[in-house]
Scaffold this active site. Sequence first.
Site, PDB file in Angstrom:
ATOM      1  N   ARG A  73      33.718  90.643  52.679  1.00 60.13           N
ATOM      2  CA  ARG A  73      34.340  89.735  51.731  1.00 60.13           C
ATOM      3  C   ARG A  73      35.854  89.700  51.962  1.00 60.13           C
ATOM      4  O   ARG A  73      36.451  90.732  52.297  1.00 60.13           O
ATOM      5  CB  ARG A  73      34.040  90.278  50.329  1.00 60.13           C
ATOM      6  CG  ARG A  73      34.548  89.450  49.174  1.00 60.13           C
ATOM      7  CD  ARG A  73      33.755  88.185  49.014  1.00 60.13           C
ATOM      8  NE  ARG A  73      33.939  87.573  47.704  1.00 60.13           N
ATOM      9  CZ  ARG A  73      33.617  86.312  47.450  1.00 60.13           C
ATOM     10  NH1 ARG A  73      33.089  85.547  48.391  1.00 60.13           N
ATOM     11  NH2 ARG A  73      33.772  85.816  46.244  1.00 60.13           N
ATOM     12  N   THR A 347      29.116  77.266  51.178  1.00 59.60           N
ATOM     13  CA  THR A 347      28.718  78.549  51.715  1.00 59.60           C
ATOM     14  C   THR A 347      27.524  78.273  52.606  1.00 59.60           C
ATOM     15  O   THR A 347      26.974  77.181  52.566  1.00 59.60           O
ATOM     16  CB  THR A 347      28.342  79.448  50.520  1.00 59.60           C
ATOM     17  OG1 THR A 347      29.491  79.563  49.712  1.00 59.60           O
ATOM     18  CG2 THR A 347      27.828  80.793  50.920  1.00 59.60           C
ATOM     19  N   THR A 365      30.855  82.495  53.718  1.00 62.56           N
ATOM     20  CA  THR A 365      31.495  81.406  52.992  1.00 62.56           C
ATOM     21  C   THR A 365      32.982  81.304  53.265  1.00 62.56           C
ATOM     22  O   THR A 365      33.624  82.298  53.620  1.00 62.56           O
ATOM     23  CB  THR A 365      31.269  81.591  51.467  1.00 62.56           C
ATOM     24  OG1 THR A 365      31.704  80.427  50.789  1.00 62.56           O
ATOM     25  CG2 THR A 365      32.015  82.794  50.932  1.00 62.56           C
ATOM     26  N   GLU A 386      38.842  81.379  48.826  1.00 61.95           N
ATOM     27  CA  GLU A 386      38.067  82.350  48.053  1.00 61.95           C
ATOM     28  C   GLU A 386      38.828  82.876  46.846  1.00 61.95           C
ATOM     29  O   GLU A 386      38.217  83.430  45.931  1.00 61.95           O
ATOM     30  CB  GLU A 386      37.695  83.522  48.979  1.00 61.95           C
ATOM     31  CG  GLU A 386      36.270  84.008  48.830  1.00 61.95           C
ATOM     32  CD  GLU A 386      35.263  83.019  49.358  1.00 61.95           C
ATOM     33  OE1 GLU A 386      34.499  82.473  48.553  1.00 61.95           O
ATOM     34  OE2 GLU A 386      35.235  82.774  50.574  1.00 61.95           O
ATOM     35  N   ASP A 389      37.564  82.565  43.355  1.00 59.19           N
ATOM     36  CA  ASP A 389      36.471  83.374  42.801  1.00 59.19           C
ATOM     37  C   ASP A 389      36.975  84.520  41.915  1.00 59.19           C
ATOM     38  O   ASP A 389      36.191  85.160  41.223  1.00 59.19           O
ATOM     39  CB  ASP A 389      35.596  83.953  43.927  1.00 59.19           C
ATOM     40  CG  ASP A 389      34.538  82.955  44.387  1.00 59.19           C
ATOM     41  OD1 ASP A 389      34.369  81.911  43.724  1.00 59.19           O
ATOM     42  OD2 ASP A 389      33.875  83.210  45.411  1.00 59.19           O
TER      43      ASP A 389
HETATM   44  O1  DON Z   1      31.137  84.028  46.869  1.00 54.11           O
HETATM   45  C1  DON Z   1      30.766  83.132  46.102  1.00 54.11           C
HETATM   46  O2  DON Z   1      30.023  83.325  45.166  1.00 54.11           O
HETATM   47  C2  DON Z   1      31.261  81.719  46.346  1.00 54.11           C
HETATM   48  N1  DON Z   1      32.542  81.731  46.985  1.00 54.11           N
HETATM   49  C3  DON Z   1      30.241  80.969  47.140  1.00 54.11           C
HETATM   50  C4  DON Z   1      30.634  79.529  47.362  1.00 54.11           C
HETATM   51  C5  DON Z   1      29.500  78.653  47.660  1.00 54.11           C
HETATM   52  O3  DON Z   1      28.373  79.061  47.696  1.00 54.11           O
HETATM   53  C6  DON Z   1      29.812  77.219  47.829  1.00 54.11           C
HETATM   54  N2  DON Z   1      28.630  76.530  48.252  1.00 54.11           N
HETATM   55  N3  DON Z   1      28.171  75.537  48.023  1.00 54.11           N
END
Ligand code: DON
Length: 535
Positions: A73, A347, A365, A386, A389
Site C-alpha cells: 500500500r 482499481t 490500485t 490514494e 482514502d
Molecule cells: O484501496 C481502496 O479501497 C481504494 N483506493 C480502491 C479504489 C477502487 O477500487 C477504485 N475502483 N473502481
Amino acid sequence: MAAHANEQAAVAMPDSYSADAAAAVLQSGGNAVDAAVTAGFVLAVTLPEAGNIGGGGFMLIRHKGKADFVDYREKAPLQAHKDMYLDEQGNVITEKPLYGILASGVPGSVMGMWEAHQKYGSKPWQELLEPAIRLAEQGFLPHEKLVRSTQGYIKRVRQNRHGRNFDQYFDGMQADKPFKQPELAATLKRIAAQGPKDFYQGQTAKLLVEFMRQRGGLINMEDMAKYRAVWRQPISADWQGYQVLSAPPPSSGGLVLVQMLKMQAELANQFNGLEHNSAQYIHLLAELAKLGFADRAEYMGDPDFYQVPVTPLLADAYIEQRAKQVNPTAISNTDEVKPGLKESEDTTHYSVVDKWGNAVSTTTTINLSFGSGVVVDGAGFILNNEMDDFSAKPGVPNFFGAVGKEANEIAPQKRMLSSMTPTILLKGDKVEMVTGSPGGTTIISSVFQSILNRVLFDMNAQEVVDAPRIHHQLLPKDVIRHHSGLSEGAKKRLEDMGYSLNNQRFGDLQVISRNPLGGLEAASETSGRGKSLVF
Ligand code: DON
C-alpha cells in the site's frame, strides 16, 4: 468470458494482455507468483485506469500450502500532515486529495512485486518484465472501451485541469493503432535491470522527485528510499466448512468481509431458502453491511499507527451479539447503528492458480480511474490519488462515501485505509475459490456476494461474476446501490421498506473457482474487458 473446466491452471484477468502474458508464464513452467508479477507490470502498460507502478496494492499468496500476504500500500509522504486538505475554515477541499500533485502517496507496487518475487518467484525477474516492456515499447492495440474512457477523462481534465497533465501522454490513443509509451518502456527497462533500487533510489526516483519539486509536490528522496513493503499475516477464518483467507489491515476488506460472512452463518436460519436477490435477501445483506461499515469507520486504519482490534472484531461472541442487532423485518435506524466494541472507481484485481495448486489473489490500485491524472515527466507512469482514502476530517466522507476518525487520520509514513479484499477460499488443503474486485468500498460487497453466490447458491464462475449485486455501507442513509437486473418485485418491496435504490454498476470480479467435478473454472465479468483462461 467463460473458460472450461477440469483443467489444472487458470487466470482471471482484467484485460486480454495480462491474461495472455500470465498464461504464457504458467505454460512455460512459472508459478502463480511469477504469473502475477508479469500481470502486474503488463497492467501498468495496458490498463492505465488502474494497472500501475505509481500506486499500490495487496497480494494474497497461497504457496505450497502456506498462506502469506504482502502489503505494498502507498504511504503518506514525510511532509504530510493531518489537516493538509483543509481550508482556512477547516473544511475539506474535496479535489485536493483526488487530483494533481498533492493527491499521491509514496508508490508501493514495484517493491511489492519485488518482495513477492524474492520470496516465491521461480523465474528470473527480467524475464517476467519482458512482456510489459514489449507492450510499452512496441505498443498495444487499445480496447475500444479503454479508448472511450481515456477520451472521456481527457475531456474532464481539459474542462478543469486541477494540475493534471494526463492528456499530454494519453491524447491520441486510438482503438486500431498501436499505442506506444516510450518513457514508460525505458522506466520498465531500468526496473527490469535494477529492481527496486532504480525505482526508489535511482534514476526513476530522481525523475519523480524532481517532478514533485517543480510542481510543489511533497514526495522526496527520503520518502522513496524509506519505502518498504510489509509481509503480514492474512485474515483467516472458518466459515461454512471453508477456510477464508483475506486482506488484513491496512485493508478493511478482510475484516468486514469475515464479519459479514460470520454474521450470515449466525443468521443461517433467516437466510435458509431465500431466493437469490429477493428483497428479503438484499435487506439482510444491507443489515450486515450497516454493522460492518460502522466498525470500519471507527476501528480500522494502518496497524503500524493505530491498534486495530482484529481479534475482538472477529470473536465469535462479538459476532453473535452483532448479528442479534440485525432487524429481519425493517431497516435498522442508521443513527443507531454504532461501532460495537466500545461497551465491553479505479482499481483492478487478478486471480491466478498454477498447476501445483498455488494461488495468488491480487488487488492493485491508483485509486480512481487514471489516479491523480498526473504522469511523471520523463518516466511515463501515472501517479495514484490514494491520499483520498485517508479520513481528511472526522466524519467527512471521502470519494467513496466512507467516513473515518483517528484510526485513519493522515500522518507521515502512514498507510491509508483500504477496502481492497483479495480473497482465497480453501476446502481442506485445496483452493476452492480465488476472488477479488475493484470498486472502492463496494469491493467488500462484490467479494462477499461472489462467495455467497458460489457457496449458498451453487453458481458456476460465470454466474458468480455476472449475477447482479447490491451494495450498502451505512452512509448515505438507507441507500442501496445495485446493478441492473434486480426483479421489479424485489425493488418495489425494498422501496416500500424505506430503502432508496440507486442503479449504478460497480466492480469487476475476476474469479477462479472449483466446480463439483473438481476442475477449475475462471470468469471475468461480461461487462468489463477481462479475459479468463483455464488450461
Ligand atoms: O484501496 C481502496 O479501497 C481504494 N483506493 C480502491 C479504489 C477502487 O477500487 C477504485 N475502483 N473502481
